[in-house]
Design an enzyme around this catalytic site. Structure first.
Site, PDB file in Angstrom:
ATOM      1  N   GLU A   1      24.729  72.546  59.562  1.00 46.31           N
ATOM      2  CA  GLU A   1      24.015  72.072  58.374  1.00 46.31           C
ATOM      3  C   GLU A   1      24.101  70.567  58.393  1.00 46.31           C
ATOM      4  O   GLU A   1      25.185  70.001  58.288  1.00 46.31           O
ATOM      5  CB  GLU A   1      24.724  72.546  57.103  1.00 46.31           C
ATOM      6  CG  GLU A   1      24.455  73.952  56.710  1.00 46.31           C
ATOM      7  CD  GLU A   1      25.211  74.304  55.428  1.00 46.31           C
ATOM      8  OE1 GLU A   1      25.585  73.389  54.662  1.00 46.31           O
ATOM      9  OE2 GLU A   1      25.443  75.499  55.223  1.00 46.31           O
TER      10      GLU A   1
ATOM     11  N   ASP B   1      28.398  67.933  44.497  1.00 44.02           N
ATOM     12  CA  ASP B   1      29.490  67.683  45.441  1.00 44.02           C
ATOM     13  C   ASP B   1      30.743  67.194  44.754  1.00 44.02           C
ATOM     14  O   ASP B   1      30.687  66.443  43.783  1.00 44.02           O
ATOM     15  CB  ASP B   1      29.041  66.652  46.486  1.00 44.02           C
ATOM     16  CG  ASP B   1      28.101  67.261  47.509  1.00 44.02           C
ATOM     17  OD1 ASP B   1      28.494  68.268  48.123  1.00 44.02           O
ATOM     18  OD2 ASP B   1      26.983  66.762  47.672  1.00 44.02           O
TER      19      ASP B   1
END
Ligand code: PLP
Lengths: 412, 267
Positions: free
Chosen positions: B48, B59
């Protein structure tokens, strides 16, 4: 087709989309919470008991309806010999000192209704944080407020107020350490704690249903102001001016006038050092199409779509996006958006203090500066209605530094 | 080979696939690409490639720090295509949607396909908003990977499954990226619920960082997705060479993990 469009009322338009703006650009994990909120608020607003409770709190706690005050000395100093009339919608007189309480009380009631026990909020100027902390104290909810480190410094008074009210204030140290970063951090909290937590967004921004819901909780400003202006002046205003950060006070006062085509609506964004310098917070005047905090709208961004830091003397307008309904009102030409640089806003700030004995929030001073421009344009037959969205107690530090009022001299 | 074929080959070997995330441009573009190659050398099956974004609201602090540094270094979406081209394994881009929106979704899909990319994982683009992306992905034969979450209703699981190609990404817990001490108990349940509505491989991400955790997740998922542990290895290293070695070592440990579950399951 044009006639058809003209007949479709603009009031009552709801999300998820406003033209090409709005939507939900959020993680799947939050979809359930947004749908729950969407259903809960629509049920609640249609329910007489809920609206009755909200109305009662407006009257007995917030201090609604807020006054309309005509500002003739301000108008004269600003407009010369043949000034337009300037009317101030006094959201600064609300409990906690700004329009933010209208939304915070409404969403706090919804939090209870959804069976959640904790609210989180982002705040820039601290007004929304204070409003949230206040509503949480009143209704027995836990409150956590995220605030950029830079804003904690420039709005220190409000940090203390939130803490006195029992809220936990968490400094945000990432990115530009202002409002957008506080919102990022609040989103991270929400996705982690969504089971018991409502994210009490403070402006008409964010993913659907927030822009619509916050608008519906703020539109009381315009409903009152429209009635009050008719009573005072015998007619509607020519222009309505409001400052635009995320856009909640502006959409709140604009909404009642959307289907009065003779009333011009003007949103004043923070021009910072001037839009041409790149150091500003004027997303409509100086931004591009992007996605920020879950909604598609005008965003200050670079060529790759990275958010550019906004700049404004006013913490509450220091946000690089804008609510999607404003982006759409700009697109269809129903509202006009202009920017006011720091210096012009501070001039209007000082003028209102000295001519009317009202210390406005620096955010609201941007709307006052817009009213000065519009009043000069209209001349003596004109009426300008200004949303005075908040009071300036929180801003005395900034103003003292800006005008040099703390030293030995007079500061003149 | 496509991401799905790779995951299915792993399955035929009686193990889960190992999927590794790294943001391009941390600490610089060349090192991040070298680190991706080291991950593949250590046993990562599918990559990824993250595109750094200024407001990474899904995040945790670790990936925030890495992507902030990548942006200071000037990383762009185009660097992501470079990484996809050079990574040495099937690679999907993982990005916040605004970057693709700005680039133009049709052009983005074309450039991703031209770089040999397998597809894209879209953590903040729910299927409801994805019509433009779906059309562009179909035109260029790209995988479109949506997420499912513990709060997804059966209807939304079905929607995500219908809308995805390649595999489905099951976010194992409610929260942001970052390592956790324990694999969340909701992960297993989510995978089971998802498998009821789809034949697509279901891969689990969020919070997995050690070989033991990889083994645990591999016991019930088709793929194990790891990000923060690789970022940490790169971040904590005193220099480039030891960073690449550390990343490869993490990959080795995790690759052993996804194989351990197989031997446990076999006995
Ligand atoms: C007094 C006041 N006015 C305006 C704003 C800007 O917000 P909005 O654009 O949502 O009204 C703020 C935000 O903090 C504020 O405190």
């Amino acid at each position: 087709m044009h006639a058809q469009a003209a007949r479709t009322p603009l009031t009552g338009r709801t999300g998820p989309y406003f033209g090409r703006f709005g939507g939900r650009f959020i993680p799947e994990a939050l979809v359930a919470a947004l749908e729950e909120l969407d259903a809960a608020y629509r049920d609640a607003l249609a329910e007489p008991e809920f609206m009755g409770r909200l109305d009662e709190l407006h009257r007995t706690y917030v201090g609604r309806p807020s006054l309309i005050t005509e500002a003739p000395r301000f108008a004269r100093h600003a407009g010369g010999r043949a000034p337009a009339r300037i009317l101030l919608k006094r959201e600064d007189l609300n409990h906690t000192g700004s329009h933010k309480i209208n939304n915070a009380i409404g969403q706090a009631l919804l939090t209870l209704r959804m069976g959640k026990t904790r609210v989180i909020a982002e705040t820039g100027a601290g007004q929304h944080g204070v409003a949230t902390a206040t509503a949480a104290a009143l209704l027995g909810l836990d409150a956590v407020v995220y605030m950029g480190e830079v804003d904690m410094r420039r709005q220190a008074l409000n940090v203390v107020r939130m803490r006195l009210l029992g809220a936990e204030v968490i400094p945000v140290t990432s990115g530009s350490r202002t409002l957008k970063d506080a919102m990022n951090e609040a989103m991270r909290d929400w996705v982690t704690n969504v089971e018991n937590t409502h994210y009490l967004i403070g402006s008409a921004a964010g993913p659907h249903p927030f822009p619509t819901m916050v608008r519906e909780l703020q539109q009381v400003i315009g409903v009152e102001a429209r009635r009050q202006t008719l009573a005072l002046a015998g007619r509607l205003p020519d222009v309505v001016c409001a400052c635009v950060g995320g856009g909640s006070n502006a959409i709140g006062i604009f909404h009642a006038f959307l289907d009065d085509p003779e009333v011009e609506l003007v949103g004043l964004e923070a021009g910072g050092d001037g839009v041409e310098t790149g150091r500003h917070a004027a997303s409509v005047s100086g931004g591009g199409l992007g996605i920020l905090h879950g909604t598609r709208t005008f965003v200050l961004q670079d060529a790759h779509g990275q958010t550019v830091e906004s700049h404004s003397i006013s913490a509450g307008l220091d946000y690089p996006g804008v609510g999607p309904q404003h982006a759409w009102l700009h697109d269809i030409g129903r509202a006009r958006y202009a920017s006011v640089p720091d210096a012009e806003a501070m001039e209007a700030f000082a003028l209102l203090c000295r001519t009317e004995g009202i210390i406005p929030a620096i955010e609201s001073a941007h709307a006052l500066a817009g009213a000065i421009r519009e009043g000069r344009r209209l001349g003596p037959d004109g009426i300008v209605l200004v949303n005075l969205s908040g009071r300036g107690d929180k801003d005395v530090d900034t103003a003292a530094r800006y005008f040099g009022l703390l030293g030995e001299g007079s500061g003149e | 080979m496509s991401a799905r074929a790779t995951i299915e080959r792993a399955k035929s070997e009686g193990r889960a696939a190992l999927i590794g995330y790294l943001p391009v441009g941390f600490p610089d573009v060349a090192t991040s690409v070298a680190a991706m190659r080291a991950m593949v050398a250590g046993g990562v099956d599918v990559l990824e490639v993250g595109l750094p974004y200024s407001d990474p609201l899904m995040d945790g602090p670790l990936i925030q720090r890495a992507t902030e540094a990548a942006l200071v270094g000037g990383a762009t979406p185009a660097d992501g295509f470079t990484a996809v081209r050079e990574a040495g394994a099937p690679a999907l881009v993982m990005t916040y949607w605004t970057l693709v929106d700005r680039y133009g979704v049709a052009r983005f899909a074309a450039d991703l396909a031209a770089a040999g990319g397998a597809g894209m994982i879209t953590p903040d683009l729910i299927p409801d908003e994805a019509a433009g992306w779906h059309a562009a992905a179909d035109e260029h034969g790209l995988d479109r990977v949506h997420l499912v979450a513990p709060t997804s209703t059966p209807e939304r699981l079905a929607l995500a499954a219908r809308s995805s190609r390649g595999f489905l990404y099951a976010a194992s817990l409610m929260g942001v990226t970052g390592e956790r001490d324990l694999v969340s108990t909701t992960a297993k349940d989510l995978v089971a619920r998802t498998k009821e509505v789809t034949d697509l491989p279901v891969c689990v991400g969020l919070g997995v960082g050690t070989g033991a955790q990889a083994a645990e997740v591999a016991g019930f998922a088709d793929g194990v997705i790891v990000g923060s542990a690789f970022v940490r290895a790169l971040m904590d290293a005193p220099d480039r060479a030891s960073g690449l070695a550390a990343v490869e070592a993490v990959a080795r440990e995790l690759a052993a993990g996804v194989r351990k579950a197989a031997s446990v399951a076999a006995t």
